[in-house]
Structure formats: C-alpha cells, structure tokens
Motif scaffolding. Structure first.
Motif, PDB file in Angstrom:
ATOM      1  N   PRO A  92       0.833  -1.203   0.000  1.00  0.00           N
ATOM      2  CA  PRO A  92       0.000   0.000   0.000  1.00  0.00           C
ATOM      3  C   PRO A  92       0.871   1.258   0.000  1.00  0.00           C
ATOM      4  N   PRO A  93       0.307   2.367  -0.437  1.00  0.00           N
ATOM      5  CA  PRO A  93       1.088   3.603  -0.522  1.00  0.00           C
ATOM      6  C   PRO A  93       1.677   3.991   0.836  1.00  0.00           C
ATOM      7  N   SER A  94       2.980   4.289   0.845  1.00  0.00           N
ATOM      8  CA  SER A  94       3.633   4.692   2.083  1.00  0.00           C
ATOM      9  C   SER A  94       3.461   6.185   2.333  1.00  0.00           C
ATOM     10  N   HIS A  95       3.496   6.960   1.302  1.00  0.00           N
ATOM     11  CA  HIS A  95       3.290   8.416   1.393  1.00  0.00           C
ATOM     12  C   HIS A  95       2.298   8.678   0.275  1.00  0.00           C
ATOM     13  N   GLY A  96       1.698   9.522  -0.120  1.00  0.00           N
ATOM     14  CA  GLY A  96       0.978   9.645  -1.375  1.00  0.00           C
ATOM     15  C   GLY A  96       1.806  10.352  -2.396  1.00  0.00           C
ATOM     16  N   ASP A  97       3.045  10.740  -2.012  1.00  0.00           N
ATOM     17  CA  ASP A  97       3.812  11.589  -2.925  1.00  0.00           C
ATOM     18  C   ASP A  97       5.282  11.199  -3.012  1.00  0.00           C
ATOM     19  N   ALA A  98       5.601   9.922  -2.882  1.00  0.00           N
ATOM     20  CA  ALA A  98       6.994   9.496  -2.912  1.00  0.00           C
ATOM     21  C   ALA A  98       7.561   9.589  -4.326  1.00  0.00           C
ATOM     22  N   ILE A  99       8.738  10.221  -4.437  1.00  0.00           N
ATOM     23  CA  ILE A  99       9.438  10.291  -5.715  1.00  0.00           C
ATOM     24  C   ILE A  99      10.906   9.955  -5.490  1.00  0.00           C
ATOM     25  N   LEU A 100      11.538   9.459  -6.536  1.00  0.00           N
ATOM     26  CA  LEU A 100      12.954   9.115  -6.492  1.00  0.00           C
ATOM     27  C   LEU A 100      13.688   9.894  -7.572  1.00  0.00           C
ATOM     28  N   PRO A 101      14.932  10.309  -7.296  1.00  0.00           N
ATOM     29  CA  PRO A 101      15.701  10.952  -8.359  1.00  0.00           C
ATOM     30  C   PRO A 101      16.045   9.930  -9.434  1.00  0.00           C
ATOM     31  N   LEU A 102      15.916  10.329 -10.679  1.00  0.00           N
ATOM     32  CA  LEU A 102      16.331   9.466 -11.786  1.00  0.00           C
ATOM     33  C   LEU A 102      17.765   9.861 -12.129  1.00  0.00           C
ATOM     34  N   VAL A 103      18.640   8.910 -12.209  1.00  0.00           N
ATOM     35  CA  VAL A 103      20.055   9.205 -12.408  1.00  0.00           C
ATOM     36  C   VAL A 103      20.529   8.617 -13.735  1.00  0.00           C
ATOM     37  N   TRP A 104      21.599   9.211 -14.279  1.00  0.00           N
ATOM     38  CA  TRP A 104      22.184   8.714 -15.511  1.00  0.00           C
ATOM     39  C   TRP A 104      22.970   7.463 -15.189  1.00  0.00           C
ATOM     40  N   ALA A 105      22.806   6.419 -15.959  1.00  0.00           N
ATOM     41  CA  ALA A 105      23.547   5.174 -15.769  1.00  0.00           C
ATOM     42  C   ALA A 105      24.343   4.904 -17.042  1.00  0.00           C
ATOM     43  N   ALA A 106      25.633   5.258 -17.037  1.00  0.00           N
ATOM     44  CA  ALA A 106      26.468   5.140 -18.227  1.00  0.00           C
ATOM     45  C   ALA A 106      26.536   3.708 -18.748  1.00  0.00           C
ATOM     46  N   GLU A 107      26.440   2.738 -17.841  1.00  0.00           N
ATOM     47  CA  GLU A 107      26.526   1.350 -18.292  1.00  0.00           C
ATOM     48  C   GLU A 107      25.284   0.909 -19.059  1.00  0.00           C
ATOM     49  N   GLU A 108      24.265   1.745 -19.091  1.00  0.00           N
ATOM     50  CA  GLU A 108      23.044   1.410 -19.815  1.00  0.00           C
ATOM     51  C   GLU A 108      22.854   2.302 -21.047  1.00  0.00           C
ATOM     52  N   CYS A 109      23.932   2.821 -21.577  1.00  0.00           N
ATOM     53  CA  CYS A 109      23.878   3.725 -22.725  1.00  0.00           C
ATOM     54  C   CYS A 109      23.420   2.984 -23.976  1.00  0.00           C
ATOM     55  N   SER A 110      22.568   3.646 -24.777  1.00  0.00           N
ATOM     56  CA  SER A 110      22.066   3.067 -26.023  1.00  0.00           C
ATOM     57  C   SER A 110      22.162   4.100 -27.133  1.00  0.00           C
ATOM     58  N   SER A 111      22.069   3.649 -28.345  1.00  0.00           N
ATOM     59  CA  SER A 111      22.064   4.544 -29.492  1.00  0.00           C
ATOM     60  C   SER A 111      20.636   5.021 -29.747  1.00  0.00           C
TER      61      SER A 111
END
Length: 129
Positions: A92-111
C-alpha cells in the motif's frame, strides 16, 4: 463548464500557459495591464484559448496529459534545476507523494538512432544542468 470549474482549475497548466502567453505578447510593450489586472472575462477567454493549445500539445505528444493514463503509469517530473524524478508507487502507498531521483547510468547507454530505427519515439521534456 460551470462557473466554478474554470479551465485552470481543471488543469493548472492552463492558467500558467495563458498568463505566460499574455505576458509574452503584451507586458513591457506599452501600457497593457498586467495579467492580474485584466478583467475576469478576458482572462477566461485567454484560458479557453490556452485549453485548446494544451489539448493540441497533448494530442501531438509534446505534452503529457494532466491525468494519469492508467494505474500502471508512473509520473516523471522535471524540477526547476533540470533534474528528473520518478514517482514511486508502493502498495500500500507509504506516502501519497513518494518520488525518487532518476540518475544517468552510463553502463546502460544506447544509441538513440538505433532505438528510433526500431520504432521507439522520444519526447523532449526538459534540459538537465
């Protein structure tokens, strides 16, 4: 639409879009009144026009819809510093407004070109710093 349900009340982006459009066209170019000084009917007319433009932007895929398309969709936010955030829905929802920072992951680079060639489409939502 009833008198208590303005376009800006339905989608707050409408009011901001109408105000910014008015200011870009009029403020600083003479003796035009500021947005807050406009008659209510004129602001409403501008918000109706902004509603149509925003609807067109959503339909064109260059702006997201205001409402969640489905329960499976998570919101992606761009903050005023250009950082991306992803909504984090828990059950169930822990907060109604939880957000996470989205980070760059160089190992997942695509063309991007290869992804586009395979049918993926992209939408510019902002610029990072």
């Amino acid at each position: 639409m009833n008198s208590h349900s303005t376009p800006a009340a339905i989608d707050p982006r409408v009011g901001e879009l109408a105000k910014r459009r008015y200011n870009a066209a009029h403020v600083g170019r003479g003796d035009e009144p500021l947005w807050d000084q406009l008659p209510a009917q004129q602001r409403d007319d501008l918000e109706q026009e902004a509603t149509a433009w925003l609807r067109a932007a959503v339909e064109a895929g260059i702006a997201p819809p205001a409402a969640r398309p489905s329960r499976e969709h998570d919101a992606v936010w761009l903050d005023s510093n250009g950082r991306l955030w992803g909504e984090y829905q828990t059950c169930p929802p822990s907060h109604g407004d939880a957000i996470l920072p989205l980070v760059w992951a160089a190992e997942e680079c695509s063309s991007m070109r290869e992804l586009r060639d395979n049918g993926t489409s992209f939408r510019l939502i902002g610029w990072s710093q």
